[in-house]
Design a protein around this motif. Structure first.
Motif, short mmCIF file in Angstrom:
data_model
loop_
_atom_site.label_atom_id
_atom_site.label_comp_id
_atom_site.label_asym_id
_atom_site.label_seq_id
_atom_site.Cartn_x
_atom_site.Cartn_y
_atom_site.Cartn_z
N ILE A 295 -14.25 -39.05 -54.35
CA ILE A 295 -13.84 -37.79 -54.40
C ILE A 295 -12.17 -37.87 -55.78
N ARG A 296 -11.24 -38.07 -54.92
CA ARG A 296 -9.97 -38.60 -55.60
C ARG A 296 -10.86 -39.53 -57.73
N PHE A 348 -15.36 -33.62 -41.03
CA PHE A 348 -14.79 -33.71 -42.79
C PHE A 348 -14.29 -34.08 -43.10
N HIS A 349 -13.11 -33.38 -42.91
CA HIS A 349 -11.46 -33.32 -43.16
C HIS A 349 -11.03 -34.71 -43.46
N ARG A 350 -11.53 -35.27 -41.73
CA ARG A 350 -11.11 -37.26 -41.94
C ARG A 350 -11.72 -37.87 -43.06
N GLY A 351 -13.05 -37.86 -43.32
CA GLY A 351 -13.44 -37.97 -44.32
C GLY A 351 -12.92 -37.79 -45.50
N GLY A 356 -8.36 -39.82 -49.66
CA GLY A 356 -7.60 -39.98 -50.91
C GLY A 356 -7.46 -38.19 -50.96
N VAL A 357 -7.72 -37.45 -50.83
CA VAL A 357 -8.24 -35.98 -50.76
C VAL A 357 -7.34 -35.43 -49.13
N ASP A 358 -6.59 -34.85 -49.09
CA ASP A 358 -5.34 -33.66 -48.82
C ASP A 358 -5.19 -32.50 -49.31
N PRO A 360 -6.13 -28.70 -46.21
CA PRO A 360 -5.91 -27.97 -44.97
C PRO A 360 -7.12 -27.26 -44.97
N MET A 361 -7.04 -27.51 -43.43
CA MET A 361 -8.71 -27.20 -42.27
C MET A 361 -9.41 -26.44 -43.32
N GLU A 362 -8.14 -25.17 -43.56
CA GLU A 362 -9.20 -23.57 -43.97
C GLU A 362 -10.20 -24.11 -45.15
N GLU A 363 -9.39 -24.67 -46.14
CA GLU A 363 -10.29 -25.20 -47.31
C GLU A 363 -11.16 -25.98 -47.36
N VAL A 364 -11.48 -26.96 -46.42
CA VAL A 364 -12.29 -27.17 -46.01
C VAL A 364 -13.51 -26.98 -45.83
N GLU A 365 -13.35 -25.93 -44.34
CA GLU A 365 -13.97 -25.08 -43.98
C GLU A 365 -14.88 -24.11 -45.10
N CYS A 366 -14.03 -23.97 -45.80
CA CYS A 366 -14.58 -23.12 -47.47
C CYS A 366 -15.38 -23.51 -48.10
N MET A 367 -15.13 -25.45 -47.85
CA MET A 367 -15.68 -25.74 -48.99
C MET A 367 -17.11 -26.06 -48.84
N LEU A 368 -17.58 -26.23 -47.09
CA LEU A 368 -18.53 -26.70 -46.47
C LEU A 368 -19.62 -25.15 -46.56
N ALA A 369 -18.90 -24.08 -46.34
CA ALA A 369 -19.55 -23.05 -46.63
C ALA A 369 -19.92 -22.34 -47.59
#
Length: 405
Positions: A295-296, A348-351, A356-358, A360-369
Motif C-alpha cells: 500500500i505504501r 489486519f491492522h498489524r499487516g 508502513g501504513v499507520d 487507528p484501529m477504527e479506520e481499519v474496521e471501517c476499511m474492512l467493512a
C-alpha cells in the motif's frame, strides 16, 4: 507544370460528371500536390478575380471552388482562423448539394468535414495564443458535421447507393469535435438520435474503422460517467479491432482500458507494455505495488503520477484501484495465517503496519467493512468481538473478475 484556375474547374466538373468522390476529395484537399499546383498557377486569388469563372461550373460548386482557393492560400500563410472560415463556407456550399448526391460522394464529405475539424483545432490554438475570446470553431464545426449527419440519416436511397453508410463516420467526426471542445455531454444527443432511427443498419454492418471509433467514444462516455462495465466492453472491442498502426491509436484506447482492467485485478503483460514506453513508465510502479500488496508503494506511485493521471482523466479510477492493492495485502495476511474463517481486526491492522501504513484501529474496521460491502471480501464484522468472520475456503476473497465495478 502550370495549373490554372480554369483547369482546376475543368477537373472538378469532370470528377462530378463521373461521380468520382475520391477524385473530388483529392482536388479539394487544402494540402498536397493539387493544392500546391493551384497555388502556383493562380496568379490572382481574390474572390473578385475568381468570380469571373462562376459560369464554368454548376452551382454551388462554383462557391466550393472559390472557397477552396482561399483555404489553400490561408493554409500556406498559417492564417488558420481565416482558413477555417473559408473551409466553413466551402462545407456550407457542399452541404447544399449533398442531399441530391448518392453514396459515391461520401469520400468527399469525409474529406471536407475532416479538414474542417482539423482547421477548427488550429484556429482554436491561434485564438488561445492571442487571448481572443470568441465563438468556438470546434463547436461550429460540430454543427456543420451535424447537418451532414442529418442528411445521411434522412437519405431514402436504397442499397449501396445510400448515404446512410456514412452515418457512423460522420458521427465519429462529431464526437471528436465535442470532446476537443469539452462539450462532451452533447454527444448523448447523437447517441439518442441513432437509437431513435431504428431503420439504420446495425453498427456491425459498417466499416471496421467506423465501428472502432464509435465504440471508443461511447466507451469514453461510459468511463466518464463511471459506468465501468459498459466502458470496458466498448473499449475492449475498440482495442481488439483497432488497426495496430499507428500505435498512437492503440495507446489512446489503453489510456483508459488499463485502469478499467486494473479494477478487476487484471494486470497488463510486460509484452503489451513494451510496445508503449510511456504507459510502461507510468504504470509499472502501480503494477509492482499491486503484485506485492504494498500500500505504501501504491500511495507513493499515486503521488508521483498524479499530474499525468489527472491530465489523462484517469486519476480517480487509478486511485480507486488502491482497493485492489489493499485486498491483495489483506489476502496475504489471511494466507500467512493459514486461511482462518475468523480473524481479529488487529491482525489486519498489524499487516498494514508492516506495510508502513499507520492508522487507528477504527479506520481499519471501517476499511474492512467497505471491502466487504464492495465485494472484495465475503463475510461480516463482529464489532463487539472485533473480529471478521469470513466465508469458508477461497470464497473469502472472491475473484475480482466476478464482482461488478
Amino acid at each position: 507544370m502550370s495549373y490554372s484556375y480554369p483547369s482546376f474547374l475543368t477537373d472538378l466538373s469532370s470528377a462530378l460528371s463521373n461521380n468520382d468522390g475520391y477524385r473530388l476529395a483529392q482536388l479539394l484537399a487544402p494540402k498536397g500536390d493539387y493544392a500546391q499546383k493551384l497555388l502556383e498557377g493562380v496568379k490572382d486569388s481574390s474572390r473578385l478575380a475568381l468570380s469571373r469563372y462562376k459560369n464554368n461550373i454548376i452551382s454551388p460548386w462554383d462557391e466550393v471552388a472559390v472557397a477552396h482557393v482561399q483555404v489553400v492560400v490561408h493554409e500556406v500563410d498559417g492564417s488558420y482562423v481565416e482558413a477555417y472560415n473559408e473551409q466553413s463556407i466551402l462545407v456550407s456550399a457542399f452541404l447544399r448539394a449533398f442531399p441530391s448526391l448518392q453514396a459515391w460522394s461520401l469520400p468527399l464529405a469525409y474529406a471536407v468535414l475532416t479538414d474542417l475539424r482539423d482547421l477548427a483545432e488550429k484556429a482554436e490554438d491561434i485564438r488561445f495564443q492571442q487571448g481572443v475570446s470568441s465563438a468556438s470553431s470546434l463547436e461550429d464545426a460540430a454543427r456543420q458535421c451535424n447537418k451532414a449527419f442529418s442528411i445521411c440519416v434522412t437519405d431514402r436511397s436504397g442499397g449501396s447507393d445510400s448515404k446512410r453508410w456514412g452515418i457512423y463516420h460522420v458521427v465519429g467526426l462529431i464526437f471528436k469535435c465535442y470532446f476537443s471542445a469539452n462539450r462532451i455531454a452533447l454527444s448523448r444527443n447523437i447517441i439518442r438520435a441513432l437509437k431513435a432511427n431504428t431503420d439504420i443498419p446495425p453498427l456491425a454492418s459498417y466499416p471496421r474503422n467506423d465501428q472502432v471509433t464509435y465504440r471508443y467514444y461511447t466507451g469514453m462516455l461510459s468511463f466518464l460517467n463511471e459506468q465501468y462495465s459498459e466502458s470496458e466492453s466498448d473499449l475492449m472491442f475498440a482495442f481488439e479491432n483497432c488497426y495496430q498502426v499507428p500505435l498512437r491509436n492503440v495507446e489512446l484506447i489503453l489510456n483508459f482500458l488499463i485502469p478499467l482492467r486494473l479494477l478487476r485485478g487484471q494486470l497488463p503483460s510486460e509484452k503489451l507494455l513494451s510496445s508503449f514506453p510511456r504507459l510502461r513508465e507510468l504504470y509499472k510502479p502501480f503494477l509492482i505495488a499491486m503484485r506485492a500488496g504494498d500500500i505504501r508503494a501504491y500511495d507513493a506511485a499515486l503521488a508521483w503520477a498524479e499530474p499525468r493521471l489527472v491530465d489523462m482523466g484517469v486519476w480517480l479510477t487509478v486511485e480507486r484501484c488502491r482497493e485492489v492493492c489493499l485486498r491483495g495485502l489483506f489476502k496475504k495476511v489471511w494466507i500467512v495465517l493459514e486461511k482462518p474463517s475468523r480473524m481479529e481486526i488487529k491482525l489486519f491492522h498489524r499487516g498494514l503496519e508492516v506495510s508502513g501504513v499507520d492508522m487507528p484501529m477504527e479506520e481499519v474496521e471501517c476499511m474492512l467493512a467497505n471491502m466487504i460491502y464492495k465485494g472484495y471480501m465475503r463475510g461480516y464484522i463482529s464489532h463487539e468481538r472485533q473480529t471478521v468472520v469470513l466465508a469458508k475456503g477461497d470464497s473469502a476473497f472472491p475473484k475480482l473478475n466476478t464482482r461488478s465495478v
